[in-house]
Design a protein around this motif. Structure first.
Motif, PDB file in Angstrom:
ATOM      1  N   LYS A   1       0.830  -1.204   0.000  1.00 37.36           N
ATOM      2  CA  LYS A   1       0.000   0.000   0.000  1.00 37.36           C
ATOM      3  C   LYS A   1       0.865   1.254   0.000  1.00 37.36           C
ATOM      4  CE  LYS A   1      -4.138   1.954   1.999  1.00 37.36           C
ATOM      5  NZ  LYS A   1      -4.696   2.213   3.314  1.00 37.36           N
TER       6      LYS A   1
ATOM      7  N   GLU B   1       1.925   2.024  -3.456  1.00 39.17           N
ATOM      8  CA  GLU B   1       0.783   2.575  -4.227  1.00 39.17           C
ATOM      9  C   GLU B   1       0.554   4.049  -3.889  1.00 39.17           C
ATOM     10  OE1 GLU B   1      -2.770   0.309  -3.481  1.00 39.17           O
ATOM     11  OE2 GLU B   1      -1.781  -1.548  -4.118  1.00 39.17           O
TER      12      GLU B   1
ATOM     13  N   ALA C   1      -1.447   0.073   6.402  1.00 40.44           N
ATOM     14  CA  ALA C   1      -2.458  -0.839   5.833  1.00 40.44           C
ATOM     15  C   ALA C   1      -3.869  -0.488   6.308  1.00 40.44           C
ATOM     16  CB  ALA C   1      -2.120  -2.280   6.215  1.00 40.44           C
TER      17      ALA C   1
END
Lengths: 401, 167
Positions: free
Chosen positions: A21, A24, A210
């Motif tokens: 994550k 990203e 997360a």
């Protein structure tokens, strides 16, 4: 995953969920999330992690480093040991996220020498992660993000848990703390910006990324977000590592660990402070009782001067000797507590000891000397029934060189 | 695969992996730890050689060796027993454990047995306070040590050594 349960650190998480994550989101967003989470350093000092990283980000340098401080040496602390043994992947993932956020390509795990039997297991985990693409070149397929971790061992020096002493040790020197500022985020390992974080802080990072800073902040108090790992030892039925939300009272900890007969609790290890029974309503948090994790419970029959003597003996052994207040002050306090135990300490001598303690707290170079007198001072003030002062005026004397 | 960090290079020589340093000072501690592990101490000659290798003065190496309690300039016993003396350990009877070791090994804390097999030391917290009294035997941590079990532990270590020798 092991079967421990807790709100944050011991909550469930998919391996690599955090690092995936993070990549990203991009490094700027990672930094913002960590800042927003209000995560503070779990080693005890409580410096905001996001802020620390942002200093390393804005520092201009060819290279930057990340260091995970696994030199857990505070007496009564063993929570990082549990994390290292049971959650090594999460620690390394947290380090990789830190590396991504600050722009470092290399991280060190500075592991205390006492834990060296873990090295083969940790190395195995590292190579698993390299194979899994979570460490090494192009992490999780991200172009331009390389990060790897090297394990470095300490050699039995408590003071190396202090971040600048740790860096000195990494550089191959005696582990003597440096003056701060400059802080390691500007001038760290080999002079490069270096973010040094505790094992527990690193472990919290993948969870925060997360699950989001909002989730993290649902635990704890306003000033102390999230949870804290406590290592509980001493006179209780169930010693061990517990994850608790910040804001838990001493009384609740005693109930949880089966320590009904406690008369005192030393919070924060040898450098922490001693809490008497009438203050058991106090809370574990950065605002009230701050701790790196150590909680020692003392039962009815214990004399707290024995504890003060034990702690000062420890500091006498571990003081690096570099600065005068600590090097000269600790032996005097140690002799002082022994005089007090023998019942030979006068009121004047005790006042001198407290005044010396104050000088050490403000004049020592690093946290070791600054906090070495804490336990003694809190025991002198909070446990007056544990000692008797001598009435002999003629033996009253001040310190002399 | 090893990390490509600033300070370490590993080469293969004769089928054996050797850490070669790019002669930066930052390698000093791992090199000293390696010597300590293999020989049980770091001799003057070792210090001299390491200093030459890293291009620093021998006294700097000496100053580092004497700073860290796990590095020693004097030869220690083959097995090193360290008893934790931090408060939770004292509360659970570490002093009795020390006495039991002193009796079984016929030495005092800080000494080495005449046959060079055992050195007995006290140490600070070893992160085993929930399993106090705890000790460190060479590199291993052992918890819940009972004074009555000390003799057996020592016999075990001595036997392990003899077995190895027979092989």
């Amino acid at each position: 995953m092991p079967m421990r349960q807790g709100p944050v650190i011991f909550s469930e998480i998919e391996p690599y969920a955090g690092i995936k994550k993070a990549i990203e989101m991009g490094s700027g967003a990672v930094l913002d999330e960590v800042k927003d989470s209000n995560l503070k350093g779990r080693g005890g000092a409580g410096f905001p992690t996001g802020l620390k990283w942002s200093f390393a980000v804005i520092a201009e340098a060819e290279r930057k480093f990340v260091v995970c401080n696994a030199d857990e040496g505070e007496p009564g602390t063993f929570k990082d040991k549990v994390l290292l043994e049971e959650y090594p992947g999460l620690i390394f993932e947290g380090m990789a996220i830190a590396g991504f956020a600050v722009g470092a390509d290399c991280g060190f795990l500075y592991l205390r020498g006492e834990y060296r039997s873990m090295v083969p297991m940790l190395e195995k985990k590292l190579s698993e992660m390299r194979t899994g693409g979570a460490l090494g070149k192009k992490i999780m397929g991200a172009d331009g993000f390389d990060f790897d971790i090297e394990i470095r061992l300490g050699s039995g020096a408590y003071v190396c848990g202090e971040e600048t002493a740790l860096i000195e040790s990494l550089e191959g020197n005696r582990g003597e703390p440096r003056n701060r500022p400059p802080f390691p985020v500007n001038t760290g390992f080999l002079g490069y910006p270096t973010a040094v974080n505790n094992v527990e802080t690193m472990t919290a990072v993948p969870h925060i990324i997360a699950k989001g800073p909002g989730w993290f902040k649902t635990f704890g108090t306003e000033g102390s977000s999230g949870s804290k790992l406590l290592s509980v030892s001493g006179d209780c039925e169930k010693p061990g590592v517990y994850e608790v939300p910040f804001g838990i009272t001493v009384k609740e900890i005693l109930k949880m660990t089966g320590a009904a007969g406690a008369r005192a609790v030393q919070v924060g290890g040898a450098s922490g402070c001693c809490v008497p029974k009438k203050e058991f309503g106090r809370k574990i948090s950065f605002e009230d009782l701050s701790t790196g994790g150590s909680v020692m419970i003392f039962g009815r029959e214990r004399n707290m001067l024995d504890a003060a003597e034990n702690f000062l003996r420890f500091f006498d052994e571990e003081s690096c000797g570099q600065c005068t207040p600590c090097r000269e002050g600790v032996p005097v306090l140690l002799e002082g507590v022994r005089t007090l135990k023998r019942g030979e300490c006068t009121k004047g001598y005790l006042d001198d000891l407290l005044s010396l303690a104050e000088s050490m707290q403000c004049a020592s170079k690093c946290g070791l000397g600054q906090s070495a007198p804490n336990a003694l001072v809190s025991i002198i003030n909070g446990f007056k029934g544990d000692y008797k002062l001598s009435k002999k005026i003629k033996e009253e004397r001040a310190f002399h060189g | 695969m090893k990390p490509e960090c600033a300070v370490e290079k590993i080469i293969e020589e004769g089928g054996k992996k050797i850490v070669v340093c790019d002669t930066t000072r930052a390698r000093l501690l791992p090199v000293l730890q390696d010597v300590q592990d293999r020989k049980g101490y770091i001799s003057d000659k070792d210090m001299q050689q390491i200093a030459d290798m890293l291009g620093i003065h021998p006294v700097e190496v000496y100053s580092v060796v004497t700073f860290y309690s796990f590095l020693t300039a004097e030869k220690k016993g083959k097995h090193l027993i360290r008893v934790s003396n931090c408060m939770p350990n004292v509360m659970k009877g570490s002093e009795k454990v020390i006495k039991a070791f002193e009796k079984a090994l016929k030495i005092k804390v800080g000494q080495t047995t005449e046959d060079g097999q055992f050195t007995l030391e006290e140490t600070g917290c070893i992160g085993m306070c929930d399993r106090a009294p705890a000790i460190m035997v060479d590199n291993e941590l052992v918890g819940n040590v009972k004074p009555g079990a000390v003799k057996k532990l020592i016999d075990g270590l001595s036997k392990a050594k003899k077995k190895k020798a027979k092989k």
